[in-house]
Scaffold this motif. Structure first.
Motif: not given
Length: 365
Positions: A143-154, A165-171, A352-358
Protein backbone atom coordinates in the motif's frame (compact mmCIF):
# COMPACT_ATOMS: atom_id res chain seq x y z
CA UNK A 1 -19.03 -24.27 19.97
CA UNK A 2 -19.96 -27.61 21.57
CA UNK A 3 -19.44 -27.87 25.32
CA UNK A 4 -17.52 -30.43 27.29
CA UNK A 5 -20.66 -32.46 28.01
CA UNK A 6 -20.90 -33.54 24.36
CA UNK A 7 -19.39 -36.80 23.18
CA UNK A 8 -15.88 -36.30 21.86
CA UNK A 9 -14.73 -38.29 18.87
CA UNK A 10 -11.26 -39.66 18.34
CA UNK A 11 -10.67 -38.17 14.90
CA UNK A 12 -8.23 -35.25 14.98
CA UNK A 13 -9.05 -32.17 12.91
CA UNK A 14 -5.92 -30.07 12.48
CA UNK A 15 -6.49 -26.32 12.53
CA UNK A 16 -3.94 -23.91 11.12
CA UNK A 17 -3.25 -20.30 12.01
CA UNK A 18 -5.65 -18.73 9.52
CA UNK A 19 -8.76 -20.63 10.62
CA UNK A 20 -9.54 -18.13 13.37
CA UNK A 21 -13.27 -18.65 13.41
CA UNK A 22 -13.03 -22.41 13.89
CA UNK A 23 -13.31 -24.31 17.18
CA UNK A 24 -10.19 -23.92 19.32
CA UNK A 25 -10.83 -25.67 22.60
CA UNK A 26 -10.13 -29.08 21.10
CA UNK A 27 -9.09 -30.67 17.83
CA UNK A 28 -11.84 -33.26 18.00
CA UNK A 29 -14.85 -33.52 15.73
CA UNK A 30 -18.17 -33.47 17.51
CA UNK A 31 -21.53 -34.94 16.55
CA UNK A 32 -23.65 -32.48 14.66
CA UNK A 33 -27.42 -32.17 15.00
CA UNK A 34 -30.41 -31.94 12.73
CA UNK A 35 -33.20 -29.37 13.04
CA UNK A 36 -34.82 -31.32 15.89
CA UNK A 37 -31.57 -31.24 17.90
CA UNK A 38 -31.05 -34.97 17.44
CA UNK A 39 -27.48 -36.20 17.03
CA UNK A 40 -26.77 -37.29 13.48
CA UNK A 41 -23.20 -38.48 13.90
CA UNK A 42 -19.66 -37.17 13.96
CA UNK A 43 -18.46 -34.90 11.19
CA UNK A 44 -15.35 -36.69 9.99
CA UNK A 45 -12.86 -34.26 8.40
CA UNK A 46 -10.28 -36.77 7.20
CA UNK A 47 -10.50 -35.83 3.53
CA UNK A 48 -9.88 -32.08 3.68
CA UNK A 49 -7.25 -32.47 6.40
CA UNK A 50 -5.48 -35.09 4.27
CA UNK A 51 -5.56 -32.70 1.31
CA UNK A 52 -4.00 -29.99 3.49
CA UNK A 53 -1.25 -32.37 4.61
CA UNK A 54 -0.51 -33.36 1.02
CA UNK A 55 -0.44 -29.78 -0.23
CA UNK A 56 1.85 -28.75 2.62
CA UNK A 57 4.73 -30.68 1.04
CA UNK A 58 5.23 -27.75 -1.34
CA UNK A 59 5.83 -25.41 1.63
CA UNK A 60 9.47 -26.48 1.78
CA UNK A 61 10.00 -25.71 -1.92
CA UNK A 62 8.20 -22.38 -1.50
CA UNK A 63 10.49 -21.51 1.40
CA UNK A 64 13.70 -22.42 -0.44
CA UNK A 65 12.66 -20.70 -3.66
CA UNK A 66 11.58 -17.57 -1.77
CA UNK A 67 14.82 -17.58 0.21
CA UNK A 68 16.83 -17.70 -3.03
CA UNK A 69 14.66 -15.24 -5.00
CA UNK A 70 14.20 -12.61 -2.31
CA UNK A 71 17.80 -13.05 -1.22
CA UNK A 72 18.88 -12.32 -4.79
CA UNK A 73 16.80 -9.14 -4.77
CA UNK A 74 18.46 -8.05 -1.51
CA UNK A 75 21.94 -8.72 -2.96
CA UNK A 76 21.20 -6.71 -6.11
CA UNK A 77 19.70 -3.79 -4.19
CA UNK A 78 22.72 -3.77 -1.86
CA UNK A 79 25.31 -4.18 -4.63
CA UNK A 80 23.96 -1.98 -7.42
CA UNK A 81 21.48 0.44 -5.86
CA UNK A 82 21.67 3.15 -3.22
CA UNK A 83 19.35 2.96 -0.23
CA UNK A 84 18.94 6.72 -0.18
CA UNK A 85 15.97 6.54 -2.52
CA UNK A 86 12.41 6.08 -1.28
CA UNK A 87 11.40 3.24 -3.58
CA UNK A 88 14.52 1.19 -2.86
CA UNK A 89 13.99 1.54 0.89
CA UNK A 90 10.35 0.45 0.57
CA UNK A 91 11.22 -2.45 -1.76
CA UNK A 92 13.91 -3.59 0.66
CA UNK A 93 11.42 -3.68 3.52
CA UNK A 94 8.85 -5.47 1.35
CA UNK A 95 11.37 -8.20 0.55
CA UNK A 96 12.26 -8.54 4.24
CA UNK A 97 8.58 -8.88 5.18
CA UNK A 98 8.17 -11.61 2.55
CA UNK A 99 11.13 -13.51 4.00
CA UNK A 100 9.69 -13.16 7.51
CA UNK A 101 6.40 -14.63 6.36
CA UNK A 102 8.00 -17.50 4.47
CA UNK A 103 10.13 -18.45 7.49
CA UNK A 104 6.98 -19.82 9.14
CA UNK A 105 6.15 -22.25 6.32
CA UNK A 106 8.60 -25.09 7.17
CA UNK A 107 7.14 -25.24 10.69
CA UNK A 108 3.58 -25.21 9.36
CA UNK A 109 4.45 -27.92 6.85
CA UNK A 110 5.77 -30.24 9.56
CA UNK A 111 2.76 -29.46 11.78
CA UNK A 112 0.21 -30.27 9.10
CA UNK A 113 1.92 -33.48 8.05
CA UNK A 114 2.41 -34.84 11.57
CA UNK A 115 -0.92 -33.49 12.86
CA UNK A 116 0.78 -32.47 16.10
CA UNK A 117 3.28 -29.83 17.25
CA UNK A 118 6.86 -30.82 18.08
CA UNK A 119 8.62 -27.43 18.45
CA UNK A 120 7.51 -26.36 21.92
CA UNK A 121 5.51 -23.52 23.48
CA UNK A 122 7.91 -20.68 22.65
CA UNK A 123 8.20 -21.60 18.98
CA UNK A 124 4.41 -21.95 18.80
CA UNK A 125 3.99 -18.32 19.78
CA UNK A 126 6.90 -17.15 17.64
CA UNK A 127 5.74 -18.95 14.48
CA UNK A 128 2.15 -17.76 14.94
CA UNK A 129 3.31 -14.17 15.42
CA UNK A 130 5.89 -14.25 12.60
CA UNK A 131 3.26 -15.57 10.19
CA UNK A 132 1.00 -12.58 10.78
CA UNK A 133 3.86 -10.08 11.05
CA UNK A 134 5.02 -11.01 7.55
CA UNK A 135 1.51 -10.92 6.14
CA UNK A 136 0.45 -7.63 7.76
CA UNK A 137 3.67 -5.79 6.93
CA UNK A 138 3.61 -7.02 3.31
CA UNK A 139 0.11 -5.62 2.81
CA UNK A 140 1.05 -2.26 4.30
CA UNK A 141 4.33 -1.97 2.37
CA UNK A 142 2.50 -2.72 -0.89
CA UNK A 143 0.00 0.00 0.00
CA UNK A 144 2.82 2.38 0.89
CA UNK A 145 4.63 1.66 -2.38
CA UNK A 146 1.46 2.38 -4.32
CA UNK A 147 0.88 5.61 -2.39
CA UNK A 148 4.48 6.65 -3.06
CA UNK A 149 3.96 6.05 -6.79
CA UNK A 150 0.79 8.09 -6.56
CA UNK A 151 2.69 11.02 -5.04
CA UNK A 152 5.53 10.69 -7.55
CA UNK A 153 3.27 10.68 -10.61
CA UNK A 154 0.23 12.75 -9.69
CA UNK A 155 2.01 15.33 -7.51
CA UNK A 156 5.46 15.13 -9.05
CA UNK A 157 6.72 18.64 -8.23
CA UNK A 158 5.11 19.09 -4.82
CA UNK A 159 5.89 15.52 -3.69
CA UNK A 160 9.62 15.96 -4.38
CA UNK A 161 9.83 18.06 -1.21
CA UNK A 162 8.30 15.28 0.89
CA UNK A 163 9.63 12.09 -0.71
CA UNK A 164 13.04 11.87 0.92
CA UNK A 165 14.99 9.37 2.97
CA UNK A 166 13.54 10.59 6.26
CA UNK A 167 10.00 10.19 4.92
CA UNK A 168 10.77 6.64 3.78
CA UNK A 169 12.40 5.55 7.06
CA UNK A 170 9.61 7.05 9.15
CA UNK A 171 6.97 5.35 6.99
CA UNK A 172 8.71 1.98 7.33
CA UNK A 173 8.98 2.40 11.10
CA UNK A 174 5.24 3.09 11.31
CA UNK A 175 4.43 0.01 9.20
CA UNK A 176 6.56 -2.28 11.38
CA UNK A 177 5.08 -0.77 14.54
CA UNK A 178 1.48 -1.19 13.39
CA UNK A 179 2.15 -4.72 12.13
CA UNK A 180 3.88 -5.66 15.38
CA UNK A 181 1.04 -4.33 17.53
CA UNK A 182 -1.50 -6.20 15.38
CA UNK A 183 0.36 -9.45 16.13
CA UNK A 184 -0.03 -9.12 19.92
CA UNK A 185 -3.40 -10.96 20.00
CA UNK A 186 -1.81 -13.85 18.09
CA UNK A 187 1.04 -13.94 20.58
CA UNK A 188 -1.47 -14.11 23.43
CA UNK A 189 -3.85 -16.67 21.92
CA UNK A 190 -1.38 -19.04 20.29
CA UNK A 191 -0.21 -21.69 22.69
CA UNK A 192 0.49 -25.37 22.95
CA UNK A 193 -1.73 -27.85 24.75
CA UNK A 194 -1.80 -31.62 25.10
CA UNK A 195 -5.06 -33.49 24.62
CA UNK A 196 -5.71 -36.11 27.28
CA UNK A 197 -7.12 -38.81 25.00
CA UNK A 198 -4.32 -38.80 22.44
CA UNK A 199 -1.44 -37.31 24.42
CA UNK A 200 -0.58 -35.24 21.34
CA UNK A 201 0.51 -31.62 21.52
CA UNK A 202 -1.16 -28.97 19.37
CA UNK A 203 -0.31 -25.36 18.58
CA UNK A 204 -3.20 -23.05 17.80
CA UNK A 205 -5.44 -20.35 19.19
CA UNK A 206 -6.41 -21.91 22.50
CA UNK A 207 -8.29 -19.40 24.70
CA UNK A 208 -8.95 -21.56 27.75
CA UNK A 209 -7.22 -20.68 31.03
CA UNK A 210 -6.44 -17.15 29.85
CA UNK A 211 -6.79 -14.86 32.86
CA UNK A 212 -7.92 -11.25 32.57
CA UNK A 213 -8.55 -11.70 28.83
CA UNK A 214 -11.84 -12.12 27.02
CA UNK A 215 -10.59 -14.55 24.39
CA UNK A 216 -13.73 -14.42 22.23
CA UNK A 217 -13.66 -10.62 21.99
CA UNK A 218 -9.92 -10.71 21.32
CA UNK A 219 -10.37 -13.18 18.46
CA UNK A 220 -13.26 -11.20 16.99
CA UNK A 221 -11.29 -7.95 17.16
CA UNK A 222 -8.37 -9.66 15.40
CA UNK A 223 -10.65 -10.90 12.64
CA UNK A 224 -12.19 -7.47 12.00
CA UNK A 225 -8.79 -5.79 12.27
CA UNK A 226 -7.48 -8.04 9.52
CA UNK A 227 -10.61 -7.51 7.45
CA UNK A 228 -10.70 -3.71 7.57
CA UNK A 229 -7.09 -2.60 8.18
CA UNK A 230 -5.26 -5.27 6.18
CA UNK A 231 -7.72 -5.99 3.37
CA UNK A 232 -10.41 -3.38 2.70
CA UNK A 233 -8.39 -0.26 3.57
CA UNK A 234 -5.36 -1.24 1.43
CA UNK A 235 -7.65 -2.27 -1.42
CA UNK A 236 -9.47 1.08 -1.38
CA UNK A 237 -6.22 3.07 -1.20
CA UNK A 238 -4.58 1.07 -3.99
CA UNK A 239 -7.58 1.27 -6.32
CA UNK A 240 -7.91 5.03 -5.76
CA UNK A 241 -4.19 5.65 -6.30
CA UNK A 242 -4.00 3.67 -9.52
CA UNK A 243 -7.13 5.28 -10.93
CA UNK A 244 -5.55 8.69 -10.35
CA UNK A 245 -2.24 7.48 -11.77
CA UNK A 246 -3.96 6.12 -14.90
CA UNK A 247 -5.81 9.41 -15.43
CA UNK A 248 -2.58 11.38 -15.03
CA UNK A 249 -0.63 9.16 -17.44
CA UNK A 250 -3.34 9.24 -20.10
CA UNK A 251 -3.66 13.03 -19.88
CA UNK A 252 0.11 13.57 -20.07
CA UNK A 253 0.69 10.94 -22.81
CA UNK A 254 4.19 10.33 -21.48
CA UNK A 255 5.19 6.69 -21.92
CA UNK A 256 8.05 6.90 -19.41
CA UNK A 257 5.58 7.61 -16.61
CA UNK A 258 3.88 4.32 -17.33
CA UNK A 259 7.20 2.53 -16.88
CA UNK A 260 7.64 4.11 -13.45
CA UNK A 261 4.52 2.42 -12.09
CA UNK A 262 4.51 -0.84 -14.07
CA UNK A 263 6.61 -2.89 -11.64
CA UNK A 264 4.76 -1.78 -8.51
CA UNK A 265 1.39 -2.26 -10.21
CA UNK A 266 2.17 -5.86 -11.19
CA UNK A 267 3.48 -6.71 -7.70
CA UNK A 268 0.35 -5.28 -6.07
CA UNK A 269 -1.97 -6.92 -8.60
CA UNK A 270 -0.27 -10.27 -8.03
CA UNK A 271 -0.70 -9.94 -4.29
CA UNK A 272 -4.44 -9.32 -4.43
CA UNK A 273 -5.00 -12.01 -7.07
CA UNK A 274 -3.32 -14.53 -4.76
CA UNK A 275 -4.78 -13.41 -1.43
CA UNK A 276 -8.33 -12.32 -2.27
CA UNK A 277 -9.77 -15.85 -2.77
CA UNK A 278 -8.51 -16.95 0.64
CA UNK A 279 -9.91 -13.88 2.38
CA UNK A 280 -13.26 -14.32 0.65
CA UNK A 281 -13.50 -17.94 1.81
CA UNK A 282 -12.67 -16.87 5.35
CA UNK A 283 -15.54 -14.40 5.31
CA UNK A 284 -18.06 -17.09 4.39
CA UNK A 285 -19.93 -18.03 7.61
CA UNK A 286 -19.52 -21.65 8.58
CA UNK A 287 -22.62 -23.75 7.95
CA UNK A 288 -23.76 -26.31 10.51
CA UNK A 289 -24.01 -28.98 7.82
CA UNK A 290 -21.07 -31.40 7.81
CA UNK A 291 -20.94 -31.37 4.00
CA UNK A 292 -20.73 -27.58 4.01
CA UNK A 293 -17.93 -27.70 6.57
CA UNK A 294 -16.02 -30.10 4.37
CA UNK A 295 -16.51 -27.91 1.30
CA UNK A 296 -15.30 -24.88 3.22
CA UNK A 297 -12.34 -26.93 4.46
CA UNK A 298 -11.37 -27.87 0.90
CA UNK A 299 -11.68 -24.24 -0.20
CA UNK A 300 -9.50 -23.04 2.69
CA UNK A 301 -6.80 -25.61 1.94
CA UNK A 302 -6.59 -24.70 -1.75
CA UNK A 303 -6.96 -20.91 -1.52
CA UNK A 304 -4.46 -20.75 1.35
CA UNK A 305 -1.77 -22.35 -0.77
CA UNK A 306 -2.63 -20.05 -3.68
CA UNK A 307 -2.09 -17.14 -1.29
CA UNK A 308 1.33 -18.46 -0.31
CA UNK A 309 2.36 -18.57 -3.95
CA UNK A 310 2.71 -14.78 -3.95
CA UNK A 311 5.65 -14.78 -1.57
CA UNK A 312 7.80 -17.17 -3.59
CA UNK A 313 6.80 -16.10 -7.09
CA UNK A 314 7.05 -12.32 -6.62
CA UNK A 315 10.87 -12.22 -7.09
CA UNK A 316 10.36 -13.61 -10.60
CA UNK A 317 8.39 -10.49 -11.51
CA UNK A 318 11.31 -8.29 -10.58
CA UNK A 319 13.38 -10.21 -13.14
CA UNK A 320 10.84 -10.17 -15.97
CA UNK A 321 9.37 -6.70 -15.42
CA UNK A 322 12.24 -4.52 -14.20
CA UNK A 323 14.68 -3.85 -17.05
CA UNK A 324 17.28 -2.36 -14.74
CA UNK A 325 16.96 -5.39 -12.48
CA UNK A 326 17.47 -7.66 -15.48
CA UNK A 327 20.66 -5.80 -16.35
CA UNK A 328 21.95 -6.05 -12.77
CA UNK A 329 21.11 -9.75 -12.69
CA UNK A 330 23.08 -10.39 -15.91
CA UNK A 331 26.04 -8.45 -14.52
CA UNK A 332 25.93 -10.54 -11.36
CA UNK A 333 25.80 -13.79 -13.36
CA UNK A 334 28.76 -12.79 -15.51
CA UNK A 335 30.75 -11.76 -12.44
CA UNK A 336 30.06 -15.06 -10.66
CA UNK A 337 30.39 -17.20 -13.82
CA UNK A 338 32.80 -15.48 -16.28
CA UNK A 339 32.24 -18.24 -18.85
CA UNK A 340 28.71 -16.94 -19.43
CA UNK A 341 30.01 -13.65 -20.83
CA UNK A 342 30.01 -15.13 -24.34
CA UNK A 343 26.32 -15.97 -24.11
CA UNK A 344 24.91 -13.08 -22.06
CA UNK A 345 24.66 -9.52 -23.30
CA UNK A 346 25.53 -7.18 -20.44
CA UNK A 347 24.76 -3.48 -20.58
CA UNK A 348 26.37 -1.52 -17.80
CA UNK A 349 23.87 0.46 -15.73
CA UNK A 350 25.36 3.17 -13.61
CA UNK A 351 24.75 3.04 -9.90
CA UNK A 352 21.94 5.46 -9.27
CA UNK A 353 23.07 8.65 -7.63
CA UNK A 354 19.94 10.73 -7.87
CA UNK A 355 17.83 11.17 -4.77
CA UNK A 356 14.09 11.07 -4.72
CA UNK A 357 14.07 14.84 -4.55
CA UNK A 358 15.04 14.98 -8.20
CA UNK A 359 13.24 11.99 -9.67
CA UNK A 360 10.00 10.10 -9.10
CA UNK A 361 11.16 7.06 -11.05
CA UNK A 362 11.07 3.51 -9.79
CA UNK A 363 14.72 2.60 -9.33
CA UNK A 364 14.29 -1.03 -10.36
CA UNK A 365 11.90 -0.44 -13.23
Amino acid sequence: MPGGNQRQQQQISLLTFEEKMESTTSDYNYPYYDKDEKPVGPCIRDSDNLLGAQLSTIYYFMFLFSLFGNGLVLVIIHRFEKLTTVTNILLLNLVVSSLIFMSSLPFLGVYKQLSYWIFGEVMCKIVGSVYYLGFYSSVLFLTLLTFDRYLGVVYCLHASQVRNQRYALLSCAVVWLVSGLACIPQMILHRTFTHNMTNKTFCQEHPSNLKFVDADKLRDSTFYLQLFLFLLFPLIVIVYCYVRIAITIMSSKVVTKFKTVRLIFIIVLLFFICWTPFNVVQLIPENESCDEKKKRGYALQVTRDIAYIYFWISPIFYTFVGKKFQSYFRQLLVKCFPGLKKHISVSQVSRTSMSTKSTPNVELS
